[in-house]
Design a protein around this motif. Structure first.
Motif, PDB file in Angstrom:
ATOM      1  N   PHE A  60     121.703 -47.244  45.458  1.00  0.00           N
ATOM      2  CA  PHE A  60     122.337 -48.269  44.992  1.00  0.00           C
ATOM      3  C   PHE A  60     122.341 -48.633  43.745  1.00  0.00           C
ATOM      4  CE2 PHE A  60     123.827 -52.767  44.347  1.00  0.00           C
ATOM      5  CZ  PHE A  60     124.963 -52.736  44.633  1.00  0.00           C
ATOM      6  N   ALA A  61     120.653 -48.972  43.351  1.00  0.00           N
ATOM      7  CA  ALA A  61     120.311 -49.252  41.858  1.00  0.00           C
ATOM      8  C   ALA A  61     120.617 -48.354  40.939  1.00  0.00           C
ATOM      9  CB  ALA A  61     118.905 -49.730  41.968  1.00  0.00           C
ATOM     10  N   GLN A  62     120.517 -47.079  41.302  1.00  0.00           N
ATOM     11  CA  GLN A  62     121.001 -45.898  40.159  1.00  0.00           C
ATOM     12  C   GLN A  62     122.278 -46.012  40.039  1.00  0.00           C
ATOM     13  OE1 GLN A  62     118.747 -44.227  38.441  1.00  0.00           O
ATOM     14  NE2 GLN A  62     120.577 -43.791  37.486  1.00  0.00           N
ATOM     15  N   ALA A  63     123.235 -45.985  41.305  1.00  0.00           N
ATOM     16  CA  ALA A  63     124.633 -46.242  40.992  1.00  0.00           C
ATOM     17  C   ALA A  63     125.248 -47.265  39.881  1.00  0.00           C
ATOM     18  CB  ALA A  63     125.376 -46.128  42.397  1.00  0.00           C
ATOM     19  N   ALA A  64     124.609 -48.550  40.451  1.00  0.00           N
ATOM     20  CA  ALA A  64     124.893 -49.755  39.551  1.00  0.00           C
ATOM     21  C   ALA A  64     124.625 -49.387  38.211  1.00  0.00           C
ATOM     22  CB  ALA A  64     124.327 -51.217  40.187  1.00  0.00           C
ATOM     23  N   SER A  65     123.244 -48.972  37.706  1.00  0.00           N
ATOM     24  CA  SER A  65     122.806 -48.757  36.429  1.00  0.00           C
ATOM     25  C   SER A  65     123.727 -47.748  35.793  1.00  0.00           C
ATOM     26  CB  SER A  65     121.362 -48.388  36.584  1.00  0.00           C
ATOM     27  OG  SER A  65     120.813 -47.971  35.149  1.00  0.00           O
ATOM     28  N   ASP A  66     124.079 -46.732  36.436  1.00  0.00           N
ATOM     29  CA  ASP A  66     125.022 -45.537  35.820  1.00  0.00           C
ATOM     30  C   ASP A  66     126.565 -46.326  35.404  1.00  0.00           C
ATOM     31  OD1 ASP A  66     123.118 -44.032  36.194  1.00  0.00           O
ATOM     32  OD2 ASP A  66     123.783 -42.880  38.009  1.00  0.00           O
ATOM     33  N   TYR A  67     127.052 -47.055  36.345  1.00  0.00           N
ATOM     34  CA  TYR A  67     128.148 -48.018  36.260  1.00  0.00           C
ATOM     35  C   TYR A  67     128.084 -48.592  35.165  1.00  0.00           C
ATOM     36  CZ  TYR A  67     132.297 -51.093  37.005  1.00  0.00           C
ATOM     37  OH  TYR A  67     133.325 -51.566  36.806  1.00  0.00           O
ATOM     38  N   VAL A  68     127.313 -49.580  34.910  1.00  0.00           N
ATOM     39  CA  VAL A  68     127.196 -50.201  33.795  1.00  0.00           C
ATOM     40  C   VAL A  68     126.881 -49.574  32.416  1.00  0.00           C
ATOM     41  CG1 VAL A  68     125.639 -52.221  32.668  1.00  0.00           C
ATOM     42  CG2 VAL A  68     126.415 -52.281  35.012  1.00  0.00           C
ATOM     43  N   ARG A  69     125.860 -48.370  32.653  1.00  0.00           N
ATOM     44  CA  ARG A  69     125.712 -47.742  31.288  1.00  0.00           C
ATOM     45  C   ARG A  69     126.874 -47.103  30.884  1.00  0.00           C
ATOM     46  NH1 ARG A  69     124.314 -42.680  31.250  1.00  0.00           N
ATOM     47  NH2 ARG A  69     123.740 -42.808  33.340  1.00  0.00           N
ATOM     48  N   LEU A  70     127.915 -46.575  31.855  1.00  0.00           N
ATOM     49  CA  LEU A  70     128.862 -45.510  31.374  1.00  0.00           C
ATOM     50  C   LEU A  70     130.303 -46.471  31.145  1.00  0.00           C
ATOM     51  CD1 LEU A  70     128.252 -42.782  33.860  1.00  0.00           C
ATOM     52  CD2 LEU A  70     127.799 -42.917  31.369  1.00  0.00           C
ATOM     53  N   ARG A  71     130.467 -47.584  31.775  1.00  0.00           N
ATOM     54  CA  ARG A  71     131.793 -48.206  31.368  1.00  0.00           C
ATOM     55  C   ARG A  71     131.892 -49.101  30.366  1.00  0.00           C
ATOM     56  NH1 ARG A  71     132.515 -53.198  32.419  1.00  0.00           N
ATOM     57  NH2 ARG A  71     131.247 -54.796  33.640  1.00  0.00           N
ATOM     58  N   PRO A  72     133.028 -48.984  29.609  1.00  0.00           N
ATOM     59  CA  PRO A  72     133.273 -50.004  28.510  1.00  0.00           C
ATOM     60  C   PRO A  72     132.862 -51.676  28.903  1.00  0.00           C
ATOM     61  CG  PRO A  72     135.216 -48.726  29.005  1.00  0.00           C
ATOM     62  CD  PRO A  72     134.208 -48.408  29.870  1.00  0.00           C
ATOM     63  N   ASP A  73     132.460 -52.564  28.173  1.00  0.00           N
ATOM     64  CA  ASP A  73     132.563 -53.930  28.623  1.00  0.00           C
ATOM     65  C   ASP A  73     133.668 -54.400  28.291  1.00  0.00           C
ATOM     66  OD1 ASP A  73     131.836 -56.400  28.742  1.00  0.00           O
ATOM     67  OD2 ASP A  73     129.819 -56.120  27.681  1.00  0.00           O
ATOM     68  N   PRO A  74     134.495 -54.942  29.347  1.00  0.00           N
ATOM     69  CA  PRO A  74     135.644 -55.753  28.895  1.00  0.00           C
ATOM     70  C   PRO A  74     135.679 -56.851  28.099  1.00  0.00           C
ATOM     71  CG  PRO A  74     134.935 -56.055  31.350  1.00  0.00           C
ATOM     72  CD  PRO A  74     133.990 -55.067  30.517  1.00  0.00           C
ATOM     73  N   LEU A  75     134.367 -57.606  28.076  1.00  0.00           N
ATOM     74  CA  LEU A  75     134.382 -58.768  27.423  1.00  0.00           C
ATOM     75  C   LEU A  75     134.046 -58.408  25.692  1.00  0.00           C
ATOM     76  CD1 LEU A  75     131.865 -60.864  29.534  1.00  0.00           C
ATOM     77  CD2 LEU A  75     134.500 -60.940  29.457  1.00  0.00           C
TER      78      LEU A  75
END
Length: 119
Positions: free
Chosen positions: A101-116
């Protein structure tokens, strides 16, 4: 950030003094003291304290979306430090599922553009 000197800042009850100082500095950039107010245990308690005029609390921008109340106003802070999330867990509870889960969350944050941050 200078406006924080006008009111008492609420912090979670379980924050140590050191963690509280990382989240909310003891003084504004101009050197004015930032007073600490009451502590709270839950988001609902925090919102009730704010709604009752007992202080203010720094929260991430997305809190407006999830925790809106008619007696609470969210005001952007443009000159503060960025809010960063961290994933934590008890060492004794670590498992392959937790690490995945920690790896999936890290990958998600690293790969998605920041909407803010905008395009």
């Amino acid at each position: 950030m200078e406006d924080l000197a006008r009111d008492k800042v609420l912090l979670p009850r379980d924050f140590t003094d050191e963690v509280g100082a990382l989240v909310v500095p003891r003084t504004t950039p101009g050197g004015l003291p930032i007073a600490r107010g009451r502590t709270f245990g839950t988001v609902q308690e925090m919102l009730a304290l704010i709604g009752a005029g007992k202080g203010v609390c720094l929260v991430p921008a997305h809190a407006r979306r999830y925790d809106s109340r008619p007696d609470v106003t969210y005001v952007p802070i443009h000159d503060g430090r960025p809010f960063e999330w961290r994933l934590v867990w008890l060492t004794s509870a670590e498992s392959a599922r937790v690490r995945a889960f920690a790896q999936a969350a890290s990958d998600y944050v690293r790969l998605r553009p920041d909407p803010l941050m905008g395009p």
